[in-house]
Motif scaffolding. Structure first.
Motif, PDB file in Angstrom:
ATOM      1  N   ALA A  45       9.024   5.172   1.344  1.00 20.76           N
ATOM      2  CA  ALA A  45       7.905   5.705   2.116  1.00 20.76           C
ATOM      3  C   ALA A  45       6.771   4.684   2.198  1.00 20.76           C
ATOM      4  CB  ALA A  45       7.407   7.003   1.489  1.00 20.76           C
ATOM      5  N   THR A  46       6.429   4.087   1.056  1.00 17.08           N
ATOM      6  CA  THR A  46       5.340   3.098   1.033  1.00 17.08           C
ATOM      7  C   THR A  46       5.710   1.845   1.812  1.00 17.08           C
ATOM      8  OG1 THR A  46       4.725   3.929  -1.160  1.00 17.08           O
ATOM      9  CG2 THR A  46       3.788   1.817  -0.473  1.00 17.08           C
ATOM     10  N   ALA A  47       6.964   1.407   1.692  1.00 21.68           N
ATOM     11  CA  ALA A  47       7.384   0.162   2.349  1.00 21.68           C
ATOM     12  C   ALA A  47       7.280   0.273   3.859  1.00 21.68           C
ATOM     13  CB  ALA A  47       8.810  -0.185   1.934  1.00 21.68           C
ATOM     14  N   LEU A  48       7.804   1.350   4.433  1.00 20.50           N
ATOM     15  CA  LEU A  48       7.803   1.462   5.889  1.00 20.50           C
ATOM     16  C   LEU A  48       6.397   1.697   6.427  1.00 20.50           C
ATOM     17  CD1 LEU A  48      11.069   3.531   6.400  1.00 20.50           C
ATOM     18  CD2 LEU A  48      10.714   1.103   6.784  1.00 20.50           C
ATOM     19  N   TRP A  49       5.615   2.517   5.722  1.00 14.98           N
ATOM     20  CA  TRP A  49       4.238   2.737   6.171  1.00 14.98           C
ATOM     21  C   TRP A  49       3.421   1.449   6.079  1.00 14.98           C
ATOM     22  CZ3 TRP A  49       0.963   5.734   8.706  1.00 14.98           C
ATOM     23  CH2 TRP A  49      -0.401   5.569   8.493  1.00 14.98           C
ATOM     24  N   SER A  50       3.475   0.780   4.917  1.00 15.81           N
ATOM     25  CA  SER A  50       2.669  -0.428   4.733  1.00 15.81           C
ATOM     26  C   SER A  50       3.157  -1.564   5.624  1.00 15.81           C
ATOM     27  CB  SER A  50       2.691  -0.862   3.265  1.00 15.81           C
ATOM     28  OG  SER A  50       4.006  -1.158   2.839  1.00 15.81           O
ATOM     29  N   GLY A  51       4.463  -1.629   5.897  1.00 11.88           N
ATOM     30  CA  GLY A  51       4.975  -2.653   6.805  1.00 11.88           C
ATOM     31  C   GLY A  51       4.406  -2.509   8.201  1.00 11.88           C
ATOM     32  N   VAL A  52       4.374  -1.277   8.704  1.00 11.69           N
ATOM     33  CA  VAL A  52       3.811  -1.030  10.031  1.00 11.69           C
ATOM     34  C   VAL A  52       2.316  -1.338  10.041  1.00 11.69           C
ATOM     35  CG1 VAL A  52       3.239   0.804  11.662  1.00 11.69           C
ATOM     36  CG2 VAL A  52       5.555   0.616  10.770  1.00 11.69           C
ATOM     37  N   GLN A  53       1.615  -0.941   8.973  1.00 14.44           N
ATOM     38  CA  GLN A  53       0.184  -1.213   8.915  1.00 14.44           C
ATOM     39  C   GLN A  53      -0.106  -2.705   8.824  1.00 14.44           C
ATOM     40  OE1 GLN A  53      -2.156   1.128   9.549  1.00 14.44           O
ATOM     41  NE2 GLN A  53      -0.288   2.303   9.931  1.00 14.44           N
ATOM     42  N   ALA A  54       0.784  -3.449   8.173  1.00 13.54           N
ATOM     43  CA  ALA A  54       0.614  -4.907   8.123  1.00 13.54           C
ATOM     44  C   ALA A  54       0.706  -5.503   9.522  1.00 13.54           C
ATOM     45  CB  ALA A  54       1.667  -5.527   7.211  1.00 13.54           C
ATOM     46  N   LEU A  55       1.667  -5.014  10.322  1.00 17.61           N
ATOM     47  CA  LEU A  55       1.792  -5.500  11.696  1.00 17.61           C
ATOM     48  C   LEU A  55       0.558  -5.154  12.514  1.00 17.61           C
ATOM     49  CD1 LEU A  55       5.511  -4.462  12.330  1.00 17.61           C
ATOM     50  CD2 LEU A  55       4.663  -6.773  11.929  1.00 17.61           C
ATOM     51  N   ASN A  56       0.076  -3.915  12.378  1.00 16.50           N
ATOM     52  CA  ASN A  56      -1.107  -3.514  13.130  1.00 16.50           C
ATOM     53  C   ASN A  56      -2.335  -4.313  12.693  1.00 16.50           C
ATOM     54  OD1 ASN A  56       0.210  -1.626  14.665  1.00 16.50           O
ATOM     55  ND2 ASN A  56      -0.262   0.094  13.339  1.00 16.50           N
ATOM     56  N   GLN A  57      -2.482  -4.528  11.378  1.00 17.94           N
ATOM     57  CA  GLN A  57      -3.631  -5.275  10.884  1.00 17.94           C
ATOM     58  C   GLN A  57      -3.613  -6.713  11.377  1.00 17.94           C
ATOM     59  OE1 GLN A  57      -4.495  -6.915   6.633  1.00 17.94           O
ATOM     60  NE2 GLN A  57      -5.188  -4.803   6.617  1.00 17.94           N
ATOM     61  N   GLN A  58      -2.421  -7.317  11.400  1.00 19.05           N
ATOM     62  CA  GLN A  58      -2.308  -8.695  11.880  1.00 19.05           C
ATOM     63  C   GLN A  58      -2.741  -8.797  13.341  1.00 19.05           C
ATOM     64  OE1 GLN A  58      -1.569 -11.274  10.165  1.00 19.05           O
ATOM     65  NE2 GLN A  58      -0.861 -12.882  11.531  1.00 19.05           N
ATOM     66  N   ALA A  59      -2.259  -7.838  14.153  1.00 19.72           N
ATOM     67  CA  ALA A  59      -2.614  -7.871  15.575  1.00 19.72           C
ATOM     68  C   ALA A  59      -4.099  -7.598  15.785  1.00 19.72           C
ATOM     69  CB  ALA A  59      -1.768  -6.843  16.326  1.00 19.72           C
ATOM     70  N   ARG A  60      -4.631  -6.599  15.101  1.00 18.70           N
ATOM     71  CA  ARG A  60      -6.037  -6.255  15.310  1.00 18.70           C
ATOM     72  C   ARG A  60      -6.964  -7.345  14.800  1.00 18.70           C
ATOM     73  NH1 ARG A  60      -4.360  -0.484  13.809  1.00 18.70           N
ATOM     74  NH2 ARG A  60      -4.199   0.532  15.834  1.00 18.70           N
ATOM     75  N   SER A  61      -6.539  -8.043  13.772  1.00 16.82           N
ATOM     76  CA  SER A  61      -7.333  -9.182  13.310  1.00 16.82           C
ATOM     77  C   SER A  61      -7.432 -10.245  14.410  1.00 16.82           C
ATOM     78  CB  SER A  61      -6.695  -9.770  12.050  1.00 16.82           C
ATOM     79  OG  SER A  61      -7.388 -10.920  11.629  1.00 16.82           O
ATOM     80  N   MET A  66      -1.854   5.230  -0.407  1.00 18.28           N
ATOM     81  CA  MET A  66      -0.885   6.072   0.294  1.00 18.28           C
ATOM     82  C   MET A  66       0.260   6.493  -0.629  1.00 18.28           C
ATOM     83  SD  MET A  66      -1.759   6.849   3.360  1.00 18.28           S
ATOM     84  CE  MET A  66      -0.196   7.351   4.106  1.00 18.28           C
ATOM     85  N   SER A  67       0.691   5.596  -1.520  1.00 21.95           N
ATOM     86  CA  SER A  67       1.754   5.936  -2.460  1.00 21.95           C
ATOM     87  C   SER A  67       1.311   7.052  -3.397  1.00 21.95           C
ATOM     88  CB  SER A  67       2.160   4.695  -3.258  1.00 21.95           C
ATOM     89  OG  SER A  67       3.171   5.009  -4.196  1.00 21.95           O
ATOM     90  N   ILE A  68       0.100   6.944  -3.928  1.00 17.90           N
ATOM     91  CA  ILE A  68      -0.419   7.982  -4.832  1.00 17.90           C
ATOM     92  C   ILE A  68      -0.631   9.291  -4.075  1.00 17.90           C
ATOM     93  CG2 ILE A  68      -2.379   8.619  -6.273  1.00 17.90           C
ATOM     94  CD1 ILE A  68      -2.700   5.621  -6.904  1.00 17.90           C
TER      95      ILE A  68
END
Length: 821
Positions: A32-48, A347-349
């Motif tokens: 759960a954490t891996a897929l959520w954080s992976g997508v957020q990493a992609l979004n953060q990279q683009a928005r940066s 998110m994991s907690i």
């Protein structure tokens, strides 16, 4: 202090004896954490990257004045405003091609740049004279220098003749941007005495007159902090990624909920003993929370590492999609902030606490004596199924309300989320009804036990089956949408790219020379001007195309709806064609009239037709080519489409390239252009396909972990049948048949749900996100393939528990009758 510690040690001893359940819990949280954080990493990279672009000389961080009806305006307005005490600074912007790749060229006037508009302080303090004096400088980001494959100090060549000033690295520039002096940019972009926008500095004192008094209605003010065009265009893409990440997170939490629920049930004797020894319900609950948070932190750290790997795997496709669809420049290497790591752990907690919330509440509220009842929670869950059915109905009604009242992309996703949530909640109710019907329809004892025991097993499997339902439905929905889009896109390309060769000359003079030369070639059947210009309608960027009066357009151009004799109206200059997304944004229909801000003055034209323009983030209008040249006399006359005998295309392309020195960015044949468009299309949806596969894989793991955690608790139900004479192999076959039966029913229910998801995507989400609607096609072969994949996943998930049952020693089954149950 020691008492809570000993309670925690006692609780942790359970996991030492049940390592498979611990692994299940950790796998659920990690996935759960891996897929959520992976997508957020992609979004953060683009928005940066978007933020860096917004900070580059007049993005969303700086107030600016832009043309009300066109992307550029006369430089004289800048002079008038400066004389009127407006502290403004001019910027020229355009696109250039270097070695076949598009870059954003910015021309600035560094002396008048307002503070905070970009890296102007660096220029002013160190290299202002070098930047302004010949030969000048071209400022680029390190990533752009790498993309150009040139050393610092080199001069890139544009169009085979014009060269830029020497390159100089500026660290805080956005990727894909080249910054030069405004005079150089005006010359290269062929925008003499024209400005794209004016950056607005301080107030300039109390004597600054109102804007309208100085320039009339020619300019409009965009305040600082307004979202950029790039942010608006890409918001749907990132919302789509976030939705997939959230779905994967929820599916992973199903695993966690199942593992924690079973652990609570099997630890009831331990909890009962602790309560009897004087441990309060509050203290026991708090220690359970500490235990859960500790496991969540460990899982979160591992999940973040896996999420980083997932993001790194998907980043090239995301970069290609954003560049191909929106022209967004995103670096190809991940650079993550500390907030990403902290939010992932949070998110994991949070997910662990949400998954265990019901169990923790029951531990807190359940009396000591009730905890001694082995089936207390199971009975409570049966009552919960009835409430679940009512809740599913309420969610459906809420989704219907959002569908009829909502008018945004967020409301479209809310409708989709409500549909999936209602289906997941209703699944156990529907399965229970089917199994109850099967039980009542037979009188044979073993068959009757088969159906009854399946109902008894349903609460333990319901969450895993819900995960399977959601994952399969989303796979069906997204797969159907992508296949529908692929078929529609291919047909649309065949109609839109009707000409065999497309060329873009370096100048109007060269364009005229090429046309004169082509008229002498016998293999050229028609020369179709493809001139265009850019305007602004209601603050929206719009591209105006010119149509030649030729059968190519009359017979091939795709139209969704049109008035009678539409092409005659267009030819006479009395009608225009509007792209579907622009028609939706402007809320215009056939017969309505639009005022186009032509260079010669406002021009009112009737909407004679609406056509699809898939994949184009900008609006588009088509008018007669002669009307375009008359209303915009200064347009570039460099683009042409050529109708050529197919067998002669390679020979003609080679001849044009040899005589006029046009590279592949300015001269393309139809096959190459279609292949490139199809490649961009396929890469765009590769991210979605990968997330689909991940989600379905997590659902398979959820089913496996549920079966493994239930395998030991199943022995009291199987032991009496073994004692009555059924062999372990036959019992294993019955268990396999039961699991495959409920999985098959779930998969069958997922197919119509997936088609409904596909309809929601093409009719609601796509329309809100992009402005165009796709036709929905059903692909039976694809449905059968996904059904087979779902059953294979169920079979693989069932194999390990079945093998364990076959290998179970008779003594273990006999011992069941001696245990307290």
């Amino acid at each position: 202090m020691m008492r809570p510690l000993w309670i925690l040690v006692g609780l942790l001893s359970y996991w030492k004896r049940h390592r498979m359940q611990l692994a299940t819990l950790l796998v659920g949280l990690i996935s759960a954490t891996a897929l959520w954080s992976g997508v957020q990493a992609l979004n953060q990279q683009a928005r940066s990257s978007y933020d860096r672009a917004a900070a580059t000389f007049g993005g969303g961080n700086t107030a600016m004045l832009v043309g009300r009806d066109s992307p550029s305006f006369p430089q004289q307005l800048f002079v008038d405003l400066r004389r009127a005490n407006w502290l403004v600074s001019p910027v020229v912007e355009g696109r250039i091609l270097i070695s076949g790749r598009a870059f954003r060229l910015l021309g600035i006037e560094p002396v008048s740049l307002p503070a905070g508009a970009g890296p102007a302080p660096d220029i002013g303090q160190t290299n202002l004279q070098t930047f302004l004096m010949p030969p000048g400088q071209t400022l680029v980001a390190p990533e752009t220098l790498s993309d150009l494959k040139l050393p610092e100090g080199a001069s890139p060549v544009i169009g085979g003749a014009t060269s830029l000033p020497p390159l100089a690295v500026q660290d805080n520039l956005a990727p894909g941007v080249l910054v030069v002096d405004i005079g150089i940019a005006q010359r290269i972009l062929k925008m003499p005495d024209q400005v794209s926008r004016l950056l607005v500095g301080g107030k300039g004192g109390d004597k600054r007159p109102p804007l309208e008094q100085v320039v009339g209605d020619k300019l409009r003010l965009t305040e600082a902090g307004a979202p950029s065009d790039l942010e608006r265009l890409t918001s749907s893409f990132h919302l789509n990624l976030t939705a997939f990440g959230l779905l994967s997170f929820v599916v992973g939490l199903f695993i966690v909920h199942s593992a924690i629920g079973l652990a609570f049930e099997q630890r009831l004797p331990m909890l009962r003993t602790m309560r009897a020894c004087g441990v309060s319900a509050r203290a026991l609950t708090l220690v359970l929370v500490v235990e859960l948070v500790s496991l969540a932190i460990v899982s979160g750290i591992v999940g973040l590492i896996c999420g980083y790997l997932v993001a790194a795997l998907l980043l090239p496709d995301v970069v290609a999609s954003l560049r191909g669809l929106y022209g967004a420049q995103v670096p190809g290497q991940l650079a993550l902030k500390a907030s990403w790591w902290l939010s992932g752990l949070g998110m994991s907690i949070l997910g662990a606490l949400l998954a265990a919330g019901a169990g923790l509440y029951r531990v807190y509220r359940l009396p000591v004596l009730a905890a001694a009842q082995p089936y207390a929670w199971q009975q409570e869950q049966q009552r919960w199924l009835k409430r679940q059915g009512v809740l599913a109905l309420a969610v459906v009604l809420a989704a219907a309300g959002v569908f009829y009242l909502g008018d945004s992309l967020t409301s479209g996703f809310l409708v989709l989320a409500g549909l999936l949530l209602a289906a997941a909640l209703a699944l156990p109710v529907l399965l229970g009804a089917v199994l109850n019907f099967g039980q009542r329809g037979t009188v044979r004892p073993l068959v009757k036990w088969f159906w009854a025991d399946s109902r008894q097993q349903l609460p333990g499997l319901s969450l895993a089956l819900m995960a399977l339902l959601l994952a399969l439905a989303v796979n069906v929905g997204v797969g159907t949408m992508v296949q529908s889009f692929s078929r529609t896109f291919t047909n649309w390309l065949d109609d839109r790219l009707a000409a065999e060769v497309y060329l873009n000359a370096n100048s109007d003079v060269q364009g005229a020379e090429i046309v004169a030369w082509l008229r002498q070639r016998s293999e050229v059947e028609a020369i179709l001007p493809a001139w265009r210009t850019d305007v602004t309608l209601d603050t929206l960027p719009v591209e105006v195309l010119g149509f030649a009066d030729h059968a190519t357009y009359r017979e091939r151009w795709p139209l969704l709806e049109s008035v009678p004799y539409v092409w005659d109206k267009v030819r006479a200059g009395e009608g225009m064609l509007v792209s579907e997304q622009l028609a939706r944004r402007l809320k215009v229909n056939l017969g309505d009239r639009l005022v186009l801000p032509a260079a010669t003055g406002p021009w009112q034209v009737e909407v004679a037709g609406i056509y699809p323009d898939y994949g184009n983030p900008k609006g588009q209008i088509g008018i007669d080519i002669d009307a375009l040249a008359k209303r915009w006399p200064e347009i570039a006359r460099t683009r042409f489409g050529l109708r050529v005998m197919p067998a002669k295309v390679p020979e003609l392309v080679a001849a044009i390239r040899e005589k006029f020195w046009l590279d592949s960015s300015r001269l393309l044949d139809q096959a190459t252009l279609k292949a490139e468009s199809t490649r961009i299309f396929n890469r765009t949806f590769s991210v979605t396909s990968a997330l689909n596969a991940f989600t379905l894989g997590v659902a398979g793991v959820a089913l496996l972990t549920s079966l493994l955690t239930l395998s030991n608790s199943r022995l009291p139900q199987l032991a009496p049948l073994w004692a009555l004479g059924l062999t372990r192999r036959r019992l294993a076959g019955i268990e396999l048949l039961k699991t495959m039966s409920v999985a098959f029913i779930t998969a069958l229910l997922a197919l119509p749900l997936g088609i409904l998801v596909a309809w929601c995507l093409v009719a609601v989400v796509n329309v809100k996100a992009f402005g165009w609607r796709l036709p929905l096609h059903i692909f039976p072969t694809q449905l059968l393939e996904l059904l087979a994949i779902a059953m294979l996943a169920a079979l693989l998930a069932t194999c390990l528990p079945i093998i364990r049952l076959i290998r179970l020693q008779p003594a273990a089954l006999a011992k069941i009758f001696a245990n307290e149950r």
